[in-house]
Scaffold this motif. Structure first.
Motif, short mmCIF file in Angstrom:
data_model
loop_
_atom_site.label_atom_id
_atom_site.label_comp_id
_atom_site.label_asym_id
_atom_site.label_seq_id
_atom_site.Cartn_x
_atom_site.Cartn_y
_atom_site.Cartn_z
N GLY A 158 2.56 -3.63 -1.85
CA GLY A 158 3.92 -3.38 -1.42
C GLY A 158 4.85 -3.06 -2.57
N TYR A 159 4.68 -3.74 -3.67
CA TYR A 159 5.54 -3.53 -4.83
C TYR A 159 5.32 -2.15 -5.45
CZ TYR A 159 8.31 -4.57 -8.91
OH TYR A 159 9.27 -4.54 -9.89
N VAL A 160 4.08 -1.73 -5.52
CA VAL A 160 3.79 -0.39 -6.04
C VAL A 160 4.45 0.67 -5.16
CG1 VAL A 160 1.93 1.30 -6.38
CG2 VAL A 160 1.69 -1.01 -7.29
N ILE A 161 4.41 0.47 -3.86
CA ILE A 161 5.07 1.41 -2.94
C ILE A 161 6.58 1.38 -3.17
CG2 ILE A 161 5.54 1.97 -0.52
CD1 ILE A 161 2.74 0.80 0.12
N LEU A 162 7.13 0.21 -3.41
CA LEU A 162 8.57 0.09 -3.67
C LEU A 162 8.96 0.82 -4.95
CD1 LEU A 162 10.98 -1.27 -2.30
CD2 LEU A 162 10.60 -3.24 -3.78
N ILE A 163 8.16 0.69 -5.99
CA ILE A 163 8.43 1.41 -7.24
C ILE A 163 8.32 2.92 -7.00
CG2 ILE A 163 7.52 1.91 -9.54
CD1 ILE A 163 6.85 -1.08 -9.77
N ALA A 164 7.29 3.33 -6.26
CA ALA A 164 7.13 4.75 -5.95
C ALA A 164 8.35 5.27 -5.18
CB ALA A 164 5.85 4.97 -5.15
N THR A 165 8.93 4.43 -4.34
CA THR A 165 10.13 4.81 -3.60
C THR A 165 11.27 5.12 -4.55
OG1 THR A 165 9.51 3.46 -1.70
CG2 THR A 165 11.83 4.00 -1.92
N TYR A 166 11.44 4.31 -5.57
CA TYR A 166 12.49 4.55 -6.55
C TYR A 166 12.30 5.91 -7.22
CZ TYR A 166 15.36 4.14 -10.74
OH TYR A 166 16.28 4.38 -11.73
N TRP A 167 11.08 6.19 -7.66
CA TRP A 167 10.82 7.46 -8.34
C TRP A 167 10.92 8.62 -7.37
CZ3 TRP A 167 11.89 7.08 -13.04
CH2 TRP A 167 11.58 5.94 -13.76
N LEU A 168 10.53 8.43 -6.14
CA LEU A 168 10.66 9.47 -5.12
C LEU A 168 12.14 9.75 -4.85
CD1 LEU A 168 9.17 11.36 -3.18
CD2 LEU A 168 9.22 9.53 -1.49
N PHE A 169 12.95 8.69 -4.80
CA PHE A 169 14.39 8.85 -4.62
C PHE A 169 14.98 9.68 -5.75
CE2 PHE A 169 18.81 7.34 -5.00
CZ PHE A 169 19.26 7.61 -3.72
N GLU A 170 14.55 9.41 -6.98
CA GLU A 170 15.00 10.21 -8.13
C GLU A 170 14.55 11.67 -7.98
OE1 GLU A 170 16.83 9.78 -10.81
OE2 GLU A 170 16.79 7.70 -11.41
N LEU A 171 13.35 11.87 -7.48
CA LEU A 171 12.79 13.22 -7.33
C LEU A 171 13.52 14.04 -6.27
CD1 LEU A 171 10.42 15.08 -8.28
CD2 LEU A 171 9.14 14.19 -6.32
N VAL A 172 13.86 13.42 -5.15
CA VAL A 172 14.49 14.16 -4.05
C VAL A 172 16.00 14.31 -4.23
CG1 VAL A 172 12.68 13.57 -2.39
CG2 VAL A 172 14.75 12.16 -2.52
N THR A 173 16.54 13.72 -5.28
CA THR A 173 17.96 13.88 -5.60
C THR A 173 18.08 14.46 -7.02
OG1 THR A 173 18.07 11.58 -6.35
CG2 THR A 173 18.75 12.03 -4.07
N PRO A 174 17.61 15.72 -7.21
CA PRO A 174 17.54 16.27 -8.57
C PRO A 174 18.90 16.45 -9.25
CG PRO A 174 17.08 17.97 -6.95
CD PRO A 174 17.17 16.67 -6.21
N GLY A 175 19.95 16.66 -8.51
CA GLY A 175 21.26 16.83 -9.11
C GLY A 175 21.97 15.52 -9.38
N LEU A 176 21.29 14.43 -9.14
CA LEU A 176 21.90 13.12 -9.24
C LEU A 176 21.06 12.23 -10.14
CD1 LEU A 176 24.12 11.25 -7.88
CD2 LEU A 176 22.33 10.64 -6.27
N LYS A 177 21.52 11.98 -11.33
CA LYS A 177 20.81 11.09 -12.25
C LYS A 177 21.25 9.66 -11.93
CE LYS A 177 18.31 10.60 -16.04
NZ LYS A 177 16.93 10.35 -15.89
N VAL A 178 20.47 8.98 -11.11
CA VAL A 178 20.83 7.68 -10.56
C VAL A 178 21.19 6.68 -11.66
CG1 VAL A 178 20.01 5.72 -9.21
CG2 VAL A 178 19.51 8.04 -8.45
#
Length: 130
Positions: free
Chosen positions: A79-99
């Motif tokens: 579950g934690y690995v999926i949660l981390i992947a979610t963070y990186w995916l969020f960064e990927l799908v918001t390219p104009g937004l440096k979180v």
């Protein structure tokens, strides 16, 4: 007495997993989370709180659905690995937004959004563990 020992052992493992999860999340940000919190950065507080709560949700469901500490740790790791992947995916799908930059600047809207993303995903991930 065995029940008490098992309970104490489980609590120790749960606390260790929570701390490890938070250390890993802290290492992922280019700034020092604790320093930002000391400065009163609400955005970082919201994001960090979301990370803490989402990690706790995954640990809680893993503990509730598994009778073995080893299985609980395994499902938490998944579950934690999926949660981390979610963070990186969020960064990927918001390219104009440096979180991370917005968080460090105190953008509360980004902190709130990230908090909700983490908590929402932890509930979705937890449904896979059951």
């Amino acid at each position: 007495m065995t029940v008490f020992i098992n309970l104490v052992g489980s609590v120790v493992v749960i606390v260790a997993l929570q701390l490890a999860g938070m250390l890993i999340f802290s290492a992922m940000t280019p700034f020092n989370d604790l320093e930002e919190l000391k400065k009163g950065n609400t955005a970082v507080g919201l994001a960090f709180g979301g990370k803490f709560l989402s990690t706790a949700i995954i640990i809680g469901v893993s503990a509730y659905t598994n009778t073995s500490i080893w299985h609980m740790m395994l499902w938490f790791a998944v579950g934690y690995v999926i949660l981390i992947a979610t963070y990186w995916l969020f960064e990927l799908v918001t390219p104009g937004l440096k979180v991370s930059e917005h968080l460090q600047k105190g953008n509360v809207a980004i902190g709130t959004l990230l908090c909700c993303v983490f908590i929402g995903m932890s509930f979705a991930i937890s449904s896979l563990i059951i």
